[in-house]
Design a protein around this motif. Structure first.
Motif, short mmCIF file in Angstrom:
data_model
loop_
_atom_site.label_atom_id
_atom_site.label_comp_id
_atom_site.label_asym_id
_atom_site.label_seq_id
_atom_site.Cartn_x
_atom_site.Cartn_y
_atom_site.Cartn_z
N ILE A 176 0.84 -1.19 0.00
CA ILE A 176 0.00 0.00 0.00
C ILE A 176 0.87 1.24 0.00
CG2 ILE A 176 -2.03 -1.07 1.04
CD1 ILE A 176 -1.05 -0.16 3.72
N ALA A 177 0.26 2.36 -0.32
CA ALA A 177 1.01 3.62 -0.38
C ALA A 177 0.07 4.77 -0.09
CB ALA A 177 1.63 3.78 -1.78
N GLN A 227 9.76 6.32 6.60
CA GLN A 227 8.93 7.29 7.30
C GLN A 227 7.49 7.12 6.82
OE1 GLN A 227 10.26 11.12 6.05
NE2 GLN A 227 8.99 12.24 7.49
N PHE A 228 6.55 7.00 7.76
CA PHE A 228 5.14 7.00 7.36
C PHE A 228 4.71 8.45 7.26
CE2 PHE A 228 0.62 6.93 7.68
CZ PHE A 228 0.24 5.78 7.00
N GLU A 252 5.71 5.50 -0.16
CA GLU A 252 5.66 4.29 0.68
C GLU A 252 7.04 4.06 1.27
OE1 GLU A 252 7.89 2.84 -1.14
OE2 GLU A 252 7.01 1.35 -2.44
N MET A 253 7.31 2.85 1.77
CA MET A 253 8.51 2.68 2.59
C MET A 253 9.46 1.58 2.10
SD MET A 253 6.54 3.23 6.22
CE MET A 253 7.95 3.42 7.27
N SER A 302 -3.83 3.64 0.20
CA SER A 302 -4.55 3.42 1.47
C SER A 302 -4.86 4.72 2.20
CB SER A 302 -3.72 2.53 2.38
OG SER A 302 -2.48 3.13 2.65
N ASP A 303 -4.17 5.81 1.82
CA ASP A 303 -4.37 7.08 2.54
C ASP A 303 -3.83 8.22 1.70
OD1 ASP A 303 -1.78 5.59 3.83
OD2 ASP A 303 -1.43 7.73 3.53
N TYR A 346 -5.84 5.14 7.30
CA TYR A 346 -4.99 3.98 7.10
C TYR A 346 -5.64 2.63 7.46
CZ TYR A 346 -0.78 1.15 7.28
OH TYR A 346 0.14 0.18 7.10
N1 ADE Z 1 2.24 3.30 3.18
C1 ADE Z 1 0.93 3.56 3.13
N2 ADE Z 1 0.68 4.86 3.37
C2 ADE Z 1 1.87 5.45 3.60
C3 ADE Z 1 2.27 6.74 3.93
N3 ADE Z 1 1.38 7.72 4.09
N4 ADE Z 1 3.59 7.00 4.10
C4 ADE Z 1 4.49 6.00 3.96
N5 ADE Z 1 4.17 4.74 3.66
C5 ADE Z 1 2.87 4.45 3.48
#
Ligand code: ADE
Length: 314
Positions: free
Chosen positions: A159-160, A236-237, A257-258, A281-282, A292
């Motif tokens: 997800i991202a 970092q989220f 994403e990460m 996802s967000d 999320y």
């Molecule tokens: N994965 C899903 N949503 C994210 C976000 N906002 N930042 C980093 N990784 C994520």
């Protein structure tokens, strides 16, 4: 009451009596399925159903060799988890588990705290693995796939957060290229994101894989919008409008994403084609935390369906 006609039963005599209490069938599980909760000592079993695991409190009965009878807590004919429980949480989407279930001739290898499921899916040799979160996990995982499993192609899903107002929760982003948004050697004169002494700024996804991914997505998820664009990765989220704005300004990316850039970099160093498929996802802003959990499930489902179709078309 014993009538004792003719006084035939006398003091000091013994008699045998049989009482029938009926019988009850209980669920029996391998002892590996039992998880002991530290602190309370309560016992739990993870039950897998429809792509999800639930954490069920159980009452143990007798132990029979390597199995336990359960008095309560697990319905009949359930699928119970017997390995990797420490990586699960209640209600978690286990979409890779779905892929694993559909595989044949599976052989499990454990390395670097990851479980690699090697087997066949739709007649193709595949290895399914959950890398864990963050760029280091992702890079280590990719290198193992290449070294130990001779991976010819790397496909990553997850997800991202969206970085573009037109890209909504539930949509899919397929990577054109990947950048590390948290790489900063500006002090040495490099632009933000540029890894010193590397020729490339971003890691390009394989064109043919990208096209296949778009097609697979249209086939299985016709209601979902698919975007092809740059993905920015960092440890970092992102859940802050200011941080998001900065990433957008610096990198012109579609999603954040990460893991993707680390997978891309590892694949690039080994000259292996790759593609990253991410379900949104967000919105990677101050609403990210709220969105999320709600949308993670939906996003994960899209990805799993897409990967299955992708493998058919590979
Ligand atoms: N994965 C899903 N949503 C994210 C976000 N906002 N930042 C980093 N990784 C994520």
């Amino acid at each position: 009451k014993l009538s004792n006609k003719d006084q035939r039963v006398r003091p000091g005599m013994f008699a045998r009596a049989t009482l029938n209490f009926g019988s009850k069938d209980n669920v029996v599980v391998p002892d590996l399925a039992i998880v002991k909760q530290s602190g309370s000592g309560d016992r739990y079993v993870y039950v897998y159903k429809d792509g999800k695991v639930t954490y069920n409190k159980v009452e143990l009965g007798r132990r029979m060799g390597a199995e336990y009878e359960l008095i309560s807590g697990v319905p009949d004919n359930s699928q119970v988890v017997i390995a990797g429980q420490t990586k699960l949480v209640n209600g978690m989407e286990v979409e890779v588990e779905k892929l694993k279930e559909r595989m044949q001739d599976v052989e499990i290898t454990r390395k670097a705290s990851m479980e690699f499921y090697a087997g066949t899916l739709e007649g193709k040799n595949v290895v399914v693995v959950r890398s864990g979160i963050g760029k280091v996990n992702a890079a280590v995982c990719t290198q193992i796939l290449i070294d130990d499993f001779d991976a010819e192609v790397v496909i990553n899903t997850g997800i991202a957060g969206s970085l573009n107002a037109d890209i909504n929760i539930g949509d899919l982003v397929i990577s054109t290229d990947l950048v590390h948004h948290d790489m900063n050697a500006v002090a040495f004169g490099y632009p933000v994101g540029q890894i010193p002494q590397m020729e490339t700024f971003s890691f390009k996804s394989d064109e043919a894989l990208r096209k296949l991914a778009v097609q697979a997505c249209k086939d299985v998820n016709p209601d979902i919008e698919v975007f092809e664009g740059r993905i920015a990765s960092g440890d970092q989220f992102v859940a802050d409008q200011g941080v998001k704005d900065e990433i957008v300004k610096q990198f012109d990316a579609y999603a954040v994403e990460m893991e993707g850039a680390a997978i891309g970099q590892a694949a690039y160093l080994n000259e292996i084609p790759f593609v990253i498929l991410r379900a949104i996802s967000d919105k990677a802003d101050n609403s990210a935390e709220m969105d999320y959990p709600t949308f993670e499930k939906k996003a994960a489902e899209h990805c799993a369906k897409l990967v299955e179709e992708f493998i058919v078309e590979l």
